[in-house]
Every structure is written in C-alpha cells, then in structure tokens.
Design a protein around this motif. Structure first.
Motif, mmCIF file in Angstrom:
data_model
loop_
_atom_site.group_PDB
_atom_site.id
_atom_site.type_symbol
_atom_site.label_atom_id
_atom_site.label_comp_id
_atom_site.label_asym_id
_atom_site.label_seq_id
_atom_site.Cartn_x
_atom_site.Cartn_y
_atom_site.Cartn_z
ATOM 1 N N ASN A 169 0.863 -1.176 0.000
ATOM 2 C CA ASN A 169 0.000 0.000 0.000
ATOM 3 C C ASN A 169 0.900 1.227 0.000
ATOM 4 O O ASN A 169 1.830 1.323 0.825
ATOM 5 C CB ASN A 169 -0.908 -0.010 1.237
ATOM 6 N N ASN A 170 0.643 2.164 -0.901
ATOM 7 C CA ASN A 170 1.541 3.313 -1.023
ATOM 8 C C ASN A 170 1.489 4.249 0.185
ATOM 9 O O ASN A 170 2.264 5.201 0.265
ATOM 10 C CB ASN A 170 1.250 4.098 -2.305
ATOM 11 N N ARG A 171 0.585 3.991 1.145
ATOM 12 C CA ARG A 171 0.521 4.801 2.360
ATOM 13 C C ARG A 171 1.106 4.064 3.567
ATOM 14 O O ARG A 171 1.093 4.581 4.672
ATOM 15 C CB ARG A 171 -0.927 5.193 2.648
ATOM 16 N N SER A 172 1.595 2.854 3.347
ATOM 17 C CA SER A 172 2.156 2.054 4.437
ATOM 18 C C SER A 172 3.620 2.417 4.664
ATOM 19 O O SER A 172 4.399 2.539 3.711
ATOM 20 C CB SER A 172 2.029 0.568 4.107
ATOM 21 N N ARG A 173 4.001 2.574 5.932
ATOM 22 C CA ARG A 173 5.398 2.817 6.318
ATOM 23 C C ARG A 173 5.666 2.020 7.591
ATOM 24 O O ARG A 173 5.200 2.374 8.677
ATOM 25 C CB ARG A 173 5.661 4.309 6.550
ATOM 26 N N ILE A 174 6.400 0.927 7.450
ATOM 27 C CA ILE A 174 6.690 0.031 8.560
ATOM 28 C C ILE A 174 8.167 0.164 8.915
ATOM 29 O O ILE A 174 9.039 0.063 8.046
ATOM 30 C CB ILE A 174 6.348 -1.424 8.188
ATOM 31 N N SER A 175 8.444 0.394 10.187
ATOM 32 C CA SER A 175 9.822 0.564 10.643
ATOM 33 C C SER A 175 10.564 -0.774 10.559
ATOM 34 O O SER A 175 10.128 -1.773 11.106
ATOM 35 C CB SER A 175 9.838 1.082 12.086
ATOM 36 N N CYS A 176 11.700 -0.773 9.837
ATOM 37 C CA CYS A 176 12.486 -1.990 9.616
ATOM 38 C C CYS A 176 13.947 -1.738 9.956
ATOM 39 O O CYS A 176 14.402 -0.593 9.994
ATOM 40 C CB CYS A 176 12.387 -2.445 8.157
ATOM 41 N N GLU A 215 14.193 -7.015 8.721
ATOM 42 C CA GLU A 215 13.180 -7.430 9.680
ATOM 43 C C GLU A 215 12.613 -6.200 10.371
ATOM 44 O O GLU A 215 13.155 -5.097 10.243
ATOM 45 C CB GLU A 215 13.792 -8.381 10.726
ATOM 46 N N THR A 216 11.509 -6.389 11.089
ATOM 47 C CA THR A 216 10.925 -5.269 11.830
ATOM 48 C C THR A 216 11.885 -4.833 12.930
ATOM 49 O O THR A 216 12.550 -5.654 13.561
ATOM 50 C CB THR A 216 9.571 -5.657 12.428
ATOM 51 N N SER A 217 11.940 -3.527 13.151
ATOM 52 C CA SER A 217 12.928 -2.968 14.079
ATOM 53 C C SER A 217 12.498 -3.042 15.533
ATOM 54 O O SER A 217 13.342 -3.018 16.426
ATOM 55 C CB SER A 217 13.203 -1.509 13.712
ATOM 56 N N GLY A 218 11.192 -3.092 15.789
ATOM 57 C CA GLY A 218 10.717 -3.057 17.171
ATOM 58 C C GLY A 218 10.662 -1.663 17.750
ATOM 59 O O GLY A 218 10.342 -1.493 18.926
ATOM 60 N N TYR A 219 10.955 -0.625 16.925
ATOM 61 C CA TYR A 219 10.947 0.743 17.423
ATOM 62 C C TYR A 219 9.538 1.334 17.480
ATOM 63 O O TYR A 219 9.331 2.388 18.062
ATOM 64 C CB TYR A 219 11.832 1.638 16.548
ATOM 65 N N SER A 220 8.574 0.674 16.841
ATOM 66 C CA SER A 220 7.189 1.133 16.913
ATOM 67 C C SER A 220 6.425 0.249 17.881
ATOM 68 O O SER A 220 6.921 -0.773 18.349
ATOM 69 C CB SER A 220 6.535 1.082 15.529
ATOM 70 N N SER A 221 5.195 0.646 18.173
ATOM 71 C CA SER A 221 4.348 -0.131 19.079
ATOM 72 C C SER A 221 3.463 -1.106 18.311
ATOM 73 O O SER A 221 2.519 -1.658 18.870
ATOM 74 C CB SER A 221 3.473 0.812 19.907
ATOM 75 N N ILE A 222 3.770 -1.332 17.027
ATOM 76 C CA ILE A 222 2.933 -2.198 16.197
ATOM 77 C C ILE A 222 3.522 -3.590 16.065
ATOM 78 O O ILE A 222 2.845 -4.587 16.330
ATOM 79 C CB ILE A 222 2.743 -1.560 14.806
ATOM 80 N N PHE A 223 4.785 -3.691 15.660
ATOM 81 C CA PHE A 223 5.423 -4.979 15.468
ATOM 82 C C PHE A 223 6.544 -5.171 16.488
ATOM 83 O O PHE A 223 7.297 -4.235 16.769
ATOM 84 C CB PHE A 223 6.029 -5.096 14.068
ATOM 85 N N PRO A 224 6.684 -6.391 17.024
ATOM 86 C CA PRO A 224 7.873 -6.682 17.833
ATOM 87 C C PRO A 224 9.095 -6.774 16.929
ATOM 88 O O PRO A 224 8.971 -6.863 15.702
ATOM 89 C CB PRO A 224 7.538 -8.039 18.465
ATOM 90 N N ARG A 225 10.240 -6.780 17.520
ATOM 91 C CA ARG A 225 11.454 -6.862 16.727
ATOM 92 C C ARG A 225 11.648 -8.278 16.190
ATOM 93 O O ARG A 225 11.368 -9.258 16.857
ATOM 94 C CB ARG A 225 12.660 -6.467 17.583
ATOM 95 N N GLY A 226 12.133 -8.360 14.942
ATOM 96 C CA GLY A 226 12.548 -9.649 14.403
ATOM 97 C C GLY A 226 11.586 -10.326 13.462
ATOM 98 O O GLY A 226 11.867 -11.439 13.008
ATOM 99 N N VAL A 227 10.438 -9.706 13.123
ATOM 100 C CA VAL A 227 9.520 -10.304 12.154
ATOM 101 C C VAL A 227 10.102 -10.102 10.752
ATOM 102 O O VAL A 227 10.435 -8.988 10.363
ATOM 103 C CB VAL A 227 8.116 -9.681 12.247
ATOM 104 N N GLU A 270 -0.248 0.753 26.884
ATOM 105 C CA GLU A 270 0.447 1.519 27.927
ATOM 106 C C GLU A 270 1.526 2.408 27.322
ATOM 107 O O GLU A 270 1.677 3.572 27.721
ATOM 108 C CB GLU A 270 1.072 0.556 28.933
ATOM 109 N N ARG A 271 2.262 1.890 26.326
ATOM 110 C CA ARG A 271 3.309 2.696 25.699
ATOM 111 C C ARG A 271 2.705 3.868 24.936
ATOM 112 O O ARG A 271 3.242 4.973 24.957
ATOM 113 C CB ARG A 271 4.140 1.817 24.754
#
Length: 290
Positions: A169-176, A215-227, A270-271
């Motif tokens: 999706n051109n509006r998606s931005r996932i921290s990696c 992989e996902t960075s874990g810096y956001s509250s959406i994905f844990p690190r390592g996906v 909570e975060r």
C-alpha cells in the motif's frame, strides 16, 4: 423514435422520481456522518460475509499447500528455538531460568489467528479483509503477520471483520532494520511488482550487503522486533543522496495469502498512553528564555 418519445412522455414522472430519489440518497449518506457510518458498517458486514463464503471455497482447495508451508515453518522455528535453548543453557547452566525467560517474553504477545477473506495486490492502495474483529480482540494499529513475515497493519475494525492496510500500500510505512545491526529505515511500496518493496532512509554509514535480511525494528508499538520482511536485492542512492534506498524481495507472498495472525501486544496501549502524555506535557511546558 416516436414510440420511444411517447414512452418517455407517458412515464416521465417515474424517471424524475428515480433521479430525485438517487440524489437524495447520495446527499443523505454523503453529507451526514452518522448515516454514512451506518452505511459503511452495513456494507462492510454484507461484503465481509460474501467474501467469507468465497474465501472458504478457495481455502478448501489450498489446504494442502498451506499445511506444507505451516509444517516447514514450524520445523524451522522448533530448530531455531532448540538451538537458542542449548546455547543459553550452556551459558547460564540453568534451563529452568531460560524457560522462565521464554515464557515471560512470549506472554507479552497474543496471536489472534485469522483468515483472509479479501485481498488485492494490483492497486496503488491495497487492502486486506480478515474474518476477525472487535469481538475477537482485534483493535486498530495492531500488526498482522503470516508464517513467512510481515503482512500489514489493522486499519478499520468491526465486530466480526477487520480491514488491514497491506504492506503493498503506497501509504504504508513500517519501521524496519537490517538483521544483525541497529540501522533502520521504513518499508514502502511504490506499486508494480507485488513481490518487491523498498526500505527508505537507511543512513549512509550503515554496513550491509546484498542478501542481508530485513526485519521489523521493534521501534514502533505495532510490530515486535525480528519479524521477517525480506532480503536485500539491490542498493540505490536516495534522490537527495543523503541515504540509501534498498530494494527488498518480500518474504511474504501476498498473491496466495490465506492464513494470518494479528499481533496483540499487551504493553502497546500503555506505551501509547505514555507517549501521548509525554507529547502533551511538552506542548504545555513553557519555553525557557535564554
């Protein structure tokens, strides 16, 4: 031609009534937020039910392939877990402590299994509909993944269905991040090939090479690190020359996506509250004069 004109003259009031009725419906649902929300909810429920029937038929004919993928993924994860268990046990000499730490880590996340009932890969803004909703524990801004890697982020939730913003999706931005170091960027999709995406804003001093995993960075509250996200295929300079642009071959095959999991992070709320409170306090804090 005369018969047509006679027909139109005879029944013109019905045509006028239909046109006015259509205009009134458009104005009612287009300019009133409550009626519009009711219409969207009803349409999503009907569409979700129809897509669910279609997905069940498609899912039946793809069970063999999906089971094979899940079996291979489970074997890989079991081998990986066993390798880390032996390594940590050798270092700590205490397997019970290792098991306790594993349970503590896994307890932070709850995986909600779901099936894809609608998916697109050819649009600029692709969306995915899944058969789990608010009553199943799904909330907006939760990450969605499959056995092979990242899928997207929950965008809209109803009682029994949810809409996910796909990574395509051109509006998606996932921290990696690049696996093995702390250099990170943002996964984006520029259209076209559904098997490839790009990681932007990777710093110039980052050390990596073709074939490295993203992989996902874990810096956001959406994905844990390592996906898993995918492997680096090509390396480009950004348009301003201040960072790298990485072309990534995605580990998720979106064209045959069937089974996914919604990642429920118990600490996410909570975060988010803590971050919002910090932003609010900074906005209220008076500027210090030099």
């Amino acid at each position: 031609m005369q018969n047509l004109l006679a027909f139109l003259v005879k029944y013109y009031h019905w045509f006028l009534f239909s046109i006015l009725e259509a205009v009134s419906v458009v104005m009612l649902f287009g300019y009133n937020s409550y009626q519009n929300s009711v219409w969207v909810s009803s349409a999503n429920m009907v569409a979700g039910t129809i897509y669910g029937w279609q997905a069940e038929v498609e899912h039946f004919f793809s069970l063999t392939h999906n089971n094979q993928l899940l079996t291979e993924r489970n074997i890989f994860l079991e081998q990986e877990l066993e390798r880390w268990r032996r390594k940590c046990a050798d270092l700590t000499h205490e397997t019970t402590e290792l098991e306790r730490q594993e349970y503590d880590t896994l307890s932070q996340f709850q995986l909600i299994p779901a099936k894809v009932v609608s998916n697109s890969v050819a649009l600029p803004a692709n969306l995915i509909t899944i058969d789990k909703g608010r009553l199943d524990g799904v909330e907006t801004d939760m990450g969605v993944a499959c056995g092979n890697g990242v899928v997207g982020v929950v965008y809209l939730v109803r009682d029994h269905y949810s809409v996910v913003i796909s990574a395509l999706n051109n509006r998606s931005r996932i921290s990696c991040s690049i696996r093995g170091n702390d250099y990170f960027g943002y996964l984006t999709w520029k259209g076209g090939d559904p098997t490839r995406a790009f990681v932007e804003d990777v710093p110039r001093h980052a050390k990596f090479k073709k074939g490295d995993w993203i992989e996902t960075s874990g810096y956001s509250s959406i994905f844990p690190r390592g996906v898993s996200v995918g492997r680096i295929e090509k390396i480009f300079n950004s348009s301003d020359g201040l960072s790298y642009l990485l072309q990534v071959h995605l580990s998720t095959d979106f064209s045959c996506l069937r089974d996914v999991c919604v990642i429920c992070d118990k600490g996410m709320a909570e975060r988010i509250r803590l971050q919002e409170a910090a932003r609010d306090s900074l906005m209220l804090m008076p500027n210090k004069k030099e």
